[in-house]
Design a protein around this motif. Structure first.
Motif: not given
Length: 137
Positions: A9-15, A30-36, A40-43
């Motif tokens: 997810y870190g790589l996805r966020v950066l990309m 981003l959490a909605e877009e990645f369905r996560v 977790h994404l905040a961390k």
């Protein structure tokens, strides 16, 4: 080698952010877009910011944006930072090693070499080469 979901997810966020660098993204978006999980994404975003890859702003118009040009962000550095405390095998962990082969094990050195080669190979690529641009209608 298998990466943790944290690193994935870190790589996805950066990309994703590199695709529209002028647009701030909230964790919720981003959490909605990645369905996560947003938590977790905040961390993940917090760790990316702590390593200098993202800038975060609170309040209206806030969110996260890239802190550096994508050409300066090496993928191996990102993976190494996000996977930092993950031992690839038990004997790499600073605590909890119960393997009786450790004192004379020759595999550990080979795995450490392979891991270093993996990171070095990823460092041949920058975030700029992996930019994700969503399709626009």
């Amino acid at each position: 080698m298998r990466l943790t979901s944290f690193t994935d997810y870190g790589l996805r966020v950066l990309m994703r952010m590199a695709g529209t660098p002028e647009q701030p993204f909230t964790t919720g978006e981003l959490a909605e877009e990645f369905r996560v999980s947003r938590n977790h994404l905040a961390k993940v975003i917090s760790t990316l910011a702590a390593n200098g890859w993202l800038e975060t702003r609170r309040g209206g118009g806030g969110g996260a944006i890239l802190a550096r040009p994508p050409e300066t962000i090496r993928l191996g550095d990102v993976v190494a930072a996000l996977e930092g405390d993950q031992a690839i095998v038990e004997c790499f962990a600073p605590e909890g090693n119960t393997c009786p082969l450790t004192p004379q094990c020759r595999l550990k050195t080979r795995l450490a070499t392979a891991n270093a080669a993996f990171i070095a190979d990823l460092n041949r690529t920058t975030l700029a080469e992996c930019i994700y641009r969503p399709e626009t209608a």
